[in-house]
Design an enzyme around this catalytic site. Structure first.
Site: not given
Ligand code: NDP
Length: 295
Positions: A58, A102, A125
């Site tokens: 990422k 994450q 997200d």
């Protein structure tokens, strides 16, 4: 016997590269116009090897697109208060437009509370309940949608798949893939069935699908005779299977036995090279959107 046909392979790698090239141009234009550089912060707790790989890719993708990224790493035994404090610090940092925690977090941490602490305007997200709610409610405009489901929809668009009125079956009901995919398909006027581990007669259900999205995490669970002729199949699953001949000792396969499906489906995504590359491209798109929302 029906005639054999060859399913169209939906090439996520090429599509993602095109999207990323376009995003790079949009970022450059933004900077040239005096705008701020879009910034993504990742929060990684612990040293899970797979998570480290995902986070690294990422960051690399951000740099390639001319965005800035910040990698926050906390030890595996970080307390809930420490993680929340870090998220709050990032919420307040004007250089950070997008925050990605994450997952999974170590078991002692309260994942829902951490996600709920992210500023919904920085939730790239798309997991904050406010953003899930905007996606779920009729008459609302979604703000941030999780990246993988966005990638699924782009691939369907690229394939020219008619969605309105289609029967769509989604296998898997996670917050990050299955549920948002189902909501996006519903918004696009498909008739959606969301299946999971307690669903009965899964094979028959799958055979009713014009569009089949598999996000289960079970290697090649969907067999050839589960897929009807001319269905469009999106295989989200990424599974490692042992393979002595492979350099790393394993190879990646999806949730769909693609060899059994290519002869009669209209289109299918390969694994790897289908949904996977789209996920990163859509995360970058969400990060640029976050920067624009915060202007
Ligand atoms: P989860 O483990 O969170 O969810 C799996 C879902 O599959 C659950 O809803 C579960 O049902 C359902 N399920 C499990 N077994 C069966 C079964 N035998 N029959 C029907 N349904 C079943 O996984 P994720 O959603 O996070 O990920 C799914 C897959 O997608 C994984 O392989 C993951 O690696 C991959 N993935 C790929 C991404 C990409 O970029 N390509 C991004 C994210 C994920 P229940 O709810 O009842 O337990």
């Amino acid at each position: 016997m029906a005639e054999e046909q060859q399913a169209q392979l939906l090439d996520g790698k090429t599509l993602a590269a095109d999207i990323r090239a376009d995003l790079t141009q949009r970022v450059a234009k933004r900077l040239a116009g005096g705008g701020s550089q879009p910034g993504l912060a990742t929060v990684l707790v612990g040293e899970d090897a797979a998570s480290q790989v995902y986070v690294r890719s990422k960051h690399r993708a951000c740099q390639d697109a001319g965005m800035v990224s910040f990698g926050i790493e906390l030890p595996a035994d970080a307390s809930q208060a420490e993680v929340l404090a870090e998220v709050r610090r990032l919420n307040a940092d004007p250089q950070v437009h997008g925050i990605l925690v994450q997952l999974p977090l170590p078991a002692h941490l309260d994942e829902a509370a951490v996600i709920q602490t992210i500023d919904p305007l920085k939730d790239v997200d798309g997991l904050h309940p406010e953003n899930t709610g905007l996606l779920a409610q009729k008459g609302r405009q979604p703000r941030f949608v999780p990246a993988t489901p966005l990638g699924v929809m782009r691939l369907l668009a690229e394939a020219g798949t008619p969605i309105a009125g289609a029967n769509a079956v989604v296998l898997g009901r996670s917050n990050i893939v299955g549920v948002p995919v189902a909501l996006l398909l519903l918004r696009a006027n498909a008739t959606v069935t969301l299946a999971h581990s307690r669903t009965r007669d899964l094979d028959a259900l799958c055979r009713s699908a014009d569009i089949l999205v598999a996000a289960v995490g079970r290697a090649e669970m969907v067999r050839g005779d589960w897929v009807k002729r001319d269905a469009v199949v999106i295989d989200v699953g990424i599974n490692r299977v042992d393979d002595a001949e492979a350099k790393r000792g394993y190879r990646l396969v999806g949730d769909v036995a693609s060899d059994e499906v290519v002869g009669h489906a209209a289109a299918i995504t390969p694994v790897p090279g289908g949904v996977g590359p789209m996920t990163i491209a859509m995360l970058l798109e969400n990060t640029l959107k976050a920067a624009e929302l915060q202007d």
